[in-house]
Design a protein around this motif. Structure first.
Motif, mmCIF file in Angstrom:
data_model
loop_
_atom_site.group_PDB
_atom_site.id
_atom_site.type_symbol
_atom_site.label_atom_id
_atom_site.label_comp_id
_atom_site.label_asym_id
_atom_site.label_seq_id
_atom_site.Cartn_x
_atom_site.Cartn_y
_atom_site.Cartn_z
ATOM 1 N N ALA A 359 -18.443 65.540 -48.984
ATOM 2 C CA ALA A 359 -18.166 66.382 -50.102
ATOM 3 C C ALA A 359 -17.896 67.489 -49.463
ATOM 4 N N ILE A 360 -18.900 67.910 -48.591
ATOM 5 C CA ILE A 360 -18.545 69.416 -48.009
ATOM 6 C C ILE A 360 -17.275 69.230 -47.048
ATOM 7 N N GLU A 361 -16.942 68.139 -46.457
ATOM 8 C CA GLU A 361 -15.735 68.300 -45.608
ATOM 9 C C GLU A 361 -14.732 68.163 -46.522
ATOM 10 N N LYS A 362 -14.649 67.636 -47.602
ATOM 11 C CA LYS A 362 -13.319 67.644 -48.421
ATOM 12 C C LYS A 362 -13.069 69.232 -49.007
ATOM 13 N N ARG A 363 -14.027 69.761 -49.131
ATOM 14 C CA ARG A 363 -14.158 71.210 -49.744
ATOM 15 C C ARG A 363 -13.667 72.039 -48.578
ATOM 16 N N LEU A 364 -14.198 71.856 -47.287
ATOM 17 C CA LEU A 364 -13.567 72.617 -46.191
ATOM 18 C C LEU A 364 -12.185 72.453 -45.847
ATOM 19 N N LYS A 365 -11.622 71.274 -46.279
ATOM 20 C CA LYS A 365 -10.264 70.957 -45.871
ATOM 21 C C LYS A 365 -9.266 72.029 -46.888
ATOM 22 N N GLU A 366 -9.845 72.215 -48.071
ATOM 23 C CA GLU A 366 -9.271 72.894 -49.171
ATOM 24 C C GLU A 366 -9.493 74.587 -48.765
ATOM 25 N N LEU A 367 -10.496 74.769 -47.948
ATOM 26 C CA LEU A 367 -10.909 76.142 -47.534
ATOM 27 C C LEU A 367 -10.265 76.378 -45.955
ATOM 28 N N GLY A 442 -9.397 85.687 -43.146
ATOM 29 C CA GLY A 442 -8.197 86.247 -43.572
ATOM 30 C C GLY A 442 -7.015 85.274 -43.812
ATOM 31 N N GLY A 443 -5.671 85.633 -44.148
ATOM 32 C CA GLY A 443 -4.702 84.688 -44.007
ATOM 33 C C GLY A 443 -4.841 83.796 -44.914
ATOM 34 N N ALA A 444 -4.551 82.361 -44.597
ATOM 35 C CA ALA A 444 -4.698 81.203 -45.375
ATOM 36 C C ALA A 444 -6.135 80.809 -45.701
ATOM 37 N N ALA A 445 -7.000 81.182 -44.833
ATOM 38 C CA ALA A 445 -8.449 80.818 -45.244
ATOM 39 C C ALA A 445 -8.707 81.815 -46.438
ATOM 40 N N ALA A 446 -8.290 82.954 -46.417
ATOM 41 C CA ALA A 446 -8.622 83.963 -47.557
ATOM 42 C C ALA A 446 -8.124 83.437 -48.734
ATOM 43 N N ILE A 447 -6.818 82.961 -48.909
ATOM 44 C CA ILE A 447 -6.249 82.313 -50.143
ATOM 45 C C ILE A 447 -7.237 81.240 -50.421
ATOM 46 N N ALA A 448 -7.551 80.456 -49.563
ATOM 47 C CA ALA A 448 -8.312 79.063 -49.802
ATOM 48 C C ALA A 448 -9.438 79.575 -50.607
ATOM 49 N N VAL A 449 -10.382 80.560 -49.801
ATOM 50 C CA VAL A 449 -11.792 81.041 -50.513
ATOM 51 C C VAL A 449 -11.474 81.721 -51.761
ATOM 52 N N ALA A 450 -10.185 82.285 -51.934
ATOM 53 C CA ALA A 450 -10.065 82.988 -53.094
ATOM 54 C C ALA A 450 -9.880 81.777 -54.359
ATOM 55 N N SER A 451 -9.225 80.630 -54.146
ATOM 56 C CA SER A 451 -9.121 79.806 -55.089
ATOM 57 C C SER A 451 -10.127 78.803 -55.349
ATOM 58 N N SER A 452 -10.902 78.715 -54.360
ATOM 59 C CA SER A 452 -12.312 78.159 -54.615
ATOM 60 C C SER A 452 -13.274 78.882 -55.449
ATOM 61 N N ALA A 464 -18.321 88.633 -57.647
ATOM 62 C CA ALA A 464 -17.825 88.722 -55.875
ATOM 63 C C ALA A 464 -17.671 90.052 -55.475
ATOM 64 N N VAL A 465 -18.274 90.723 -54.529
ATOM 65 C CA VAL A 465 -17.835 91.973 -53.964
ATOM 66 C C VAL A 465 -16.795 91.624 -52.959
ATOM 67 N N THR A 466 -15.539 92.207 -52.904
ATOM 68 C CA THR A 466 -14.543 91.821 -51.950
ATOM 69 C C THR A 466 -13.888 92.836 -51.562
ATOM 70 N N HIS A 467 -13.158 92.856 -50.206
ATOM 71 C CA HIS A 467 -12.202 93.692 -49.620
ATOM 72 C C HIS A 467 -10.756 93.107 -49.529
ATOM 73 N N LEU A 468 -10.884 91.816 -49.845
ATOM 74 C CA LEU A 468 -9.634 90.849 -49.665
ATOM 75 C C LEU A 468 -8.648 91.078 -51.039
ATOM 76 N N ALA A 469 -7.392 91.443 -50.865
ATOM 77 C CA ALA A 469 -6.501 91.411 -52.184
ATOM 78 C C ALA A 469 -6.315 89.989 -52.717
ATOM 79 N N GLN A 470 -6.341 89.037 -51.729
ATOM 80 C CA GLN A 470 -6.026 87.709 -52.232
ATOM 81 C C GLN A 470 -7.368 87.288 -53.245
ATOM 82 N N VAL A 471 -8.645 87.359 -52.914
ATOM 83 C CA VAL A 471 -9.792 87.258 -53.550
ATOM 84 C C VAL A 471 -9.644 88.068 -54.868
ATOM 85 N N ALA A 472 -9.225 89.336 -54.778
ATOM 86 C CA ALA A 472 -9.191 90.035 -56.192
ATOM 87 C C ALA A 472 -8.178 89.711 -57.061
#
Length: 545
Positions: A359-367, A442-452, A464-472
């Motif tokens: 389950a963690i592995e599947k989520r990490l692939k998405e992240l 950052g980059g693709a990882a930031a978008i993945a974290v934002a989506s999650s 969430a406190v964030t400095h990333l525009a993708q997360v915001a």
């Protein structure tokens, strides 16, 4: 779910009041604007440790109040938690307007909010946190195991209290036997025996003088010319005077009393006899009692109490074999129960470990960790029956062997593992707070974290406190925190942004005020592709809200 938050004199925030909805909400703003103070406010109302340094300069106290709504069997329940921190270090807590202890606030806050600080993902490195994550994922009830362990510990403590090795017990038995025999053979009559013997000793030691004194007193009262004779003469002298009738009655009363006293003293004088043997016996007895007091207490009452305690301990040691056998039997039963519970929990953990890893592995692939491999190692059943040794192993890149998180995971990778766990453990509290969970990515990882985080907001209320525009841009709601300086003082403020106001804030996060036009276009594009449209509503309530 957190519905409303009120802050007074916390950090640079003089006063702020925010209302929250379900879904994913981000806190954004310039560095130092006070975003973390919003998380600190939630920490305080959830019973976390309070530091006086968070109080605004020039203020004597900080006050935070939060309103929560949670689901109950009868519908919904509203809870208002409040905390006041005084500059002198005092802290006051309130639940629904009534005074409460900080521990009670913390217990309730733990049920309502799951808070992850800027370094909260570091907790994943602890073995206990990894074991608890596996238990939570598999819904393993470890309370029977804890009770079984406590029972074994209690029995072993009783065994230890009975005494040390056989030689130590033998020495103690010899000493206690001697003490008991010495005290009990004395046959102490009462705690006042020595005082009573002292009075009798005084009488026997000066029997001749006492007897002469008593006979002298008898003669002065009853003898010729004594008190009774002169009193009788005085009474007879006034007997015929009518005006002295009352005095005559009183004199007769005195005469009767004097005669009774005289007869009593004469009886005592007649009974006094010299008894040197009794006197010597009393003196020896009192010396024996003094010897006991010198060893075992300041008074006979202390000696009696010491003797009772000593006899109780001696009986306990003399019955050691029987008591040990009884406790050993209880211990065997408790150990058998412990092994059964260990086996149940161990089997459940070993069965669930591969599932949690997948389950963690599947989520990490998405992240944005497509090649990540995760294993959850559980202790060997022969040496760790309960499987208490739980270790999450990670191989972030192809060709690498999985190793413990503490040895292979970077800060960003560790943050994503933690976020993956939050996504997997759906039974967590309804409200989750992340303070810069996206740090180090950052980059693709930031978008993945934002989506999650947005996905997590579908089942929970996520702040969430964030400095990333993708997360915001991915959030359903956005709170901007800003500060300004007036008359030499800094004032922080927080406000919820309308959809059209989010684009300039996201643009600032992208460019820092440089290339505004392209940043605005990019921000609008991000908000359109990652975030909710102006008309989109998050209708699913957080779990437990």
């Amino acid at each position: 779910m957190l519905v409303e938050l009120s802050i007074e004199n916390l950090g640079i925030i003089e006063s702020a009041r925010l209302t929250f909805d379900n879904g994913f909400t981000v806190f954004t703003g310039e560095t130092g604007a006070g975003k973390t103070m919003l998380v600190e406010a939630i920490n305080l109302v959830c019973g976390q440790r309070a530091e006086t340094t968070v109080i605004r300069d020039g203020s004597e106290e900080a006050h935070v109040e939060a309103r929560f709504v949670r689901a109950t069997q009868d519908g919904e329940e509203e809870l208002i938690l409040a905390r006041t921190i005084h500059r002198e270090g005092r802290s006051r807590a309130y639940i629904n307007g009534r005074m409460a202890t900080v521990s009670a606030l913390a217990e309730l806050g733990q049920e309502l909010v799951d808070i992850h600080g800027q370094h909260g993902h570091q907790r994943l490195l602890a073995a206990a946190a990894q074991r608890d994550s596996l238990d939570a994922y598999a819904r393993i009830d470890v309370s029977p195991l804890r009770r079984a362990r406590d029972e074994v510990v209690n029995i072993e403590a009783l065994l230890a209290a009975l005494g040390g090795d056989e030689k130590s017990r033998a020495r103690e038995i010899d000493l206690l036997t001697y003490q008991c025999e010495e005290i009990e053979s004395a046959r102490i009559v009462s705690a006042t025996e020595d005082e009573e013997l002292s009075q009798e000793e005084d009488l026997l030691a000066d029997v001749v003088r006492h007897r002469e004194s008593l006979w002298q007193a008898t003669e002065q009262l009853l003898g010729e010319g004594g008190a009774t004779e002169t009193t009788g003469q005085a009474s007879r002298g006034i007997a015929g005077i009518s005006s002295m009738a009352e005095m005559d009655v009183r004199l007769r009363g005195v005469l009767a009393e004097l005669e009774d006293i005289g007869l009593t003293i004469r009886a005592q004088a007649e009974q006094i006899e010299e008894d040197p043997e009794r006197l010597e016996h009393i003196r020896q007895r009192r010396q024996a009692l003094r010897d006991l007091q010198r060893k075992y207490g300041d008074s006979l009452a202390d000696v009696i109490a010491f003797g009772a305690e000593t006899r109780e301990r001696l009986n306990e040691l003399l019955g050691y074999s029987e008591r040990v056998e009884e406790l050993q039997q209880q211990r065997e039963v408790a150990l058998a129960a412990l092994r059964r519970e260990q086996k149940v929990v161990g089997e459940a953990r070993r069965s669930a470990a591969p599932k949690l890893a997948k389950a963690i592995e599947k989520r990490l692939k998405e992240l944005a960790m497509p090649h990540a491999t995760v294993q959850v190692s559980v202790g060997d059943a022969t040496t760790d029956l309960a499987g208490d040794s739980v270790v999450i192993l990670l191989a972030a890149n192809p060709g690498s062997a999985p190793a413990p998180l503490s040895k292979v995971a970077s800060g960003g990778e560790l943050a994503r593992v933690m976020l993956s766990l939050r996504l997997v453990l759906t039974s967590d509290p309804a409200t989750m707070v992340f303070d810069e969970v996206d740090a180090g990515i950052g980059g693709a990882a930031a978008i993945a974290v934002a989506s999650s985080l947005r996905e997590l907001g579908g089942a929970h209320q996520v702040l969430a406190v964030t400095h990333l525009a993708q997360v915001a841009a991915s959030a359903h709601h956005q709170v901007v925190v800003s500060k300004k300086v007036e008359r030499g003082k800094t004032f922080g403020s927080a406000q919820i942004l309308a959809h059209q106001d989010r684009i300039p804030e996201i643009a600032r996060m992208l460019s820092g005020g440089i290339a505004d036009e392209s940043a605005l276009a990019h921000a609008g594009d991000l908000l359109h592709k990652l975030g909710a449209a102006p008309t989109e509503k998050v209708t699913k309530k957080p779990r437990g809200a």
